[in-house]
Enzyme design. Structure first.
Site, short mmCIF file in Angstrom:
data_model
loop_
_atom_site.label_atom_id
_atom_site.label_comp_id
_atom_site.label_asym_id
_atom_site.label_seq_id
_atom_site.Cartn_x
_atom_site.Cartn_y
_atom_site.Cartn_z
N GLY A 1 0.82 -1.22 0.00
CA GLY A 1 0.00 0.00 0.00
C GLY A 1 0.84 1.26 0.00
O GLY A 1 2.04 1.21 -0.30
N GLY B 1 5.35 4.08 -9.07
CA GLY B 1 6.13 2.85 -9.23
C GLY B 1 5.20 1.64 -9.18
O GLY B 1 5.27 0.74 -10.04
N HIS B 2 4.33 1.61 -8.16
CA HIS B 2 3.35 0.52 -8.08
C HIS B 2 2.43 0.53 -9.31
O HIS B 2 2.11 -0.51 -9.88
CB HIS B 2 2.49 0.67 -6.82
CG HIS B 2 3.23 0.59 -5.53
ND1 HIS B 2 3.45 1.69 -4.73
CD2 HIS B 2 3.82 -0.45 -4.88
CE1 HIS B 2 4.11 1.33 -3.65
NE2 HIS B 2 4.35 0.03 -3.71
N GLN C 1 12.33 -3.60 -9.86
CA GLN C 1 13.80 -3.65 -9.82
C GLN C 1 14.33 -2.81 -8.65
O GLN C 1 15.41 -3.05 -8.14
CB GLN C 1 14.33 -3.11 -11.15
CG GLN C 1 15.82 -2.87 -11.22
CD GLN C 1 16.62 -4.14 -11.13
OE1 GLN C 1 16.12 -5.22 -11.43
NE2 GLN C 1 17.87 -4.04 -10.71
N LYS C 2 13.55 -1.84 -8.21
CA LYS C 2 13.91 -1.01 -7.05
C LYS C 2 14.32 -1.89 -5.87
O LYS C 2 15.26 -1.58 -5.14
CB LYS C 2 12.69 -0.14 -6.71
CG LYS C 2 12.57 0.34 -5.30
CD LYS C 2 13.31 1.62 -5.11
CE LYS C 2 13.04 2.27 -3.79
NZ LYS C 2 12.48 1.43 -2.74
N ASP C 3 13.60 -3.01 -5.67
CA ASP C 3 13.94 -3.97 -4.61
C ASP C 3 14.60 -5.18 -5.28
O ASP C 3 14.03 -6.27 -5.33
CB ASP C 3 12.68 -4.36 -3.85
CG ASP C 3 12.00 -3.17 -3.21
OD1 ASP C 3 12.37 -2.82 -2.09
OD2 ASP C 3 11.13 -2.54 -3.85
N GLN D 1 15.09 -8.48 -3.42
CA GLN D 1 13.78 -9.11 -3.19
C GLN D 1 13.28 -9.79 -4.47
O GLN D 1 12.79 -10.92 -4.44
CB GLN D 1 12.79 -8.05 -2.73
CG GLN D 1 11.35 -8.52 -2.68
CD GLN D 1 10.42 -7.44 -2.16
OE1 GLN D 1 10.35 -7.23 -0.97
NE2 GLN D 1 9.73 -6.76 -3.03
N MET E 1 11.07 6.29 -6.52
CA MET E 1 9.81 6.39 -5.76
C MET E 1 9.76 5.30 -4.70
O MET E 1 10.18 4.17 -4.94
CB MET E 1 8.63 6.25 -6.71
CG MET E 1 8.50 7.47 -7.58
SD MET E 1 6.87 7.55 -8.30
CE MET E 1 7.09 9.01 -9.30
N SER F 1 7.31 4.27 -0.91
CA SER F 1 6.29 4.65 0.07
C SER F 1 6.92 5.40 1.23
O SER F 1 6.28 6.20 1.90
CB SER F 1 5.58 3.41 0.59
OG SER F 1 5.03 2.68 -0.49
P1 AMP Z 1 6.10 -2.36 -1.57
O1 AMP Z 1 4.71 -1.80 -1.51
O2 AMP Z 1 7.15 -1.41 -1.16
O3 AMP Z 1 6.19 -3.72 -0.90
O4 AMP Z 1 6.37 -2.64 -3.11
C1 AMP Z 1 5.52 -3.43 -3.88
C2 AMP Z 1 6.16 -3.68 -5.24
O5 AMP Z 1 6.36 -2.43 -5.90
C3 AMP Z 1 7.54 -4.32 -5.13
O6 AMP Z 1 7.69 -5.30 -6.16
C4 AMP Z 1 8.47 -3.16 -5.33
O7 AMP Z 1 9.73 -3.53 -5.86
C5 AMP Z 1 7.69 -2.33 -6.33
N1 AMP Z 1 8.15 -0.95 -6.32
C6 AMP Z 1 8.30 -0.13 -5.24
N2 AMP Z 1 8.81 1.06 -5.61
C7 AMP Z 1 9.00 1.00 -6.96
C8 AMP Z 1 9.51 1.92 -7.93
N3 AMP Z 1 9.94 3.13 -7.60
N4 AMP Z 1 9.56 1.51 -9.22
C9 AMP Z 1 9.13 0.26 -9.57
N5 AMP Z 1 8.63 -0.64 -8.70
C10 AMP Z 1 8.58 -0.28 -7.41
#
Ligand code: AMP
Length: 290
Positions: free
Chosen positions: A28, A33-34, A143-145, A148, A179, A181
């Site tokens: 969330g 990015g999401h 790819q940011k993570d 993971q 980007m 959260s």
């Molecule tokens: P999170 O909500 O932080 O667990 O992220 C959920 C998904 O969104 C994960 O696969 C992250 O790698 C991806 N994500 C987060 N930030 C970005 C971003 N800036 N660009 C691309 N994907 C992202």
């Protein structure tokens, strides 16, 4: 777009889908990015499922689980606009005495795994649960993570989940900041200082493009550029791309990867550096003279 928060409704909604199903797991506080992952999934698949769940098992005891931003209404609007068909927002996912865990050993060992004990075990376990609940055809990570994404690709392959893992490019703010959260935690001064992360990766890319291949040299450039602006460098390393192993010279694709604290906020970012095929290699690939 349907929103469900219990497993029975999720399974029912999933069973009604024909054709391919793309899945985007998130915590969330969604941003562009999401959205890029949801849009990609909506392009690739007949249906797209998004999960929104702040997963307690991937946070350490001193981390930001309780203050992690929760913005459900805005998140649902973003999902709708990006093309999601179903959003799963469970309140909890674990039995009180949950005792089954997934450890991806080698990929989880260095970098964020070393600094955040138990983090990747929580990530792998919750994503495996989602895979079983959602039964996607394709799943999308950022790819940011990078670590993971690598870990979950390994898990899906080694545990025979019948799905395809797709890793999508990092989406950045106009000034280069990846980007996240967690960017909303940053004060205006911290937000400005956080720019050193993408600037440093850019500098590493430039040195690499000019021919620098020495990992120690590139790492010390990263350390000193970051050290001047951030409050703590958690790591700034160059690792072999295919398995995150340590290397001395760059002779194959590598990940240049950074984790820092700006104020109390931990931020990560990375780029992949790919050596071009050398003259010898391209000559070998060229047509032989008769
Ligand atoms: P999170 O909500 O932080 O667990 O992220 C959920 C998904 O969104 C994960 O696969 C992250 O790698 C991806 N994500 C987060 N930030 C970005 C971003 N800036 N660009 C691309 N994907 C992202």
């Amino acid at each position: 777009m349907k929103v469900v928060s219990d497993k029975v409704s999720l399974r029912k909604a999933r069973a009604s889908f024909k054709g391919t199903v793309g899945f985007v797991p998130t915590m969330g506080a969604l941003h562009a990015g999401h959205a890029s992952l949801v849009e990609r999934s909506a392009r690739d698949n007949d249906r797209t499922v998004v999960s929104i769940f702040v997963n307690p098992t991937q946070f350490g005891p001193k981390e930001d689980f309780s203050k992690y931003p929760r913005t459900l209404e805005a998140d649902l609007a973003l999902c709708r606009k990006a093309g999601a068909d179903l959003v799963y927002t469970p309140a909890t996912l674990y039995d009180k005495d949950h005792q089954t865990w997934i450890d991806v050993e080698n990929v989880a060992a260095p970098l964020c795994g070393e600094r955040r004990p138990g983090h990747f075990r929580g990530v792998a376990t919750v994503v495996a649960k989602f895979f079983n609940l959602v039964q996607p055809t394709r799943v999308y990570f950022g790819q940011k993570d990078a670590q993971q994404a690598m870990l979950l690709t390994t898990m899906a392959r080694e545990l025979d989940f019948p799905l395809e893992v797709i890793t999508c490019p990092t989406v950045r703010e106009a000034d280069g900041l990846a980007m996240s959260s967690r960017n909303r935690y940053l004060s205006p001064d911290e937000r400005k200082r956080a720019l050193v992360i993408s600037r440093t990766l850019h500098a590493v890319q430039t040195l690499f493009d000019k021919g620098e291949r020495d990992v120690d040299k590139l790492e010390s450039v990263m350390e000193s550029a970051l050290g001047a602006e951030v409050d703590r460098v958690d790591y700034a390393e160059i690792r072999r791309w295919r398995d995150l192993g340590e290397i001395k010279m760059i002779e194959e694709p590598v990940l240049a990867t950074i984790a820092v604290f700006v104020g109390n906020t931990r931020l990560i970012d990375n780029i992949v550096l790919t050596p071009k095929r050398g003259k010898l290699a391209s000559r070998q690939g060229a047509k032989r003279p008769a």
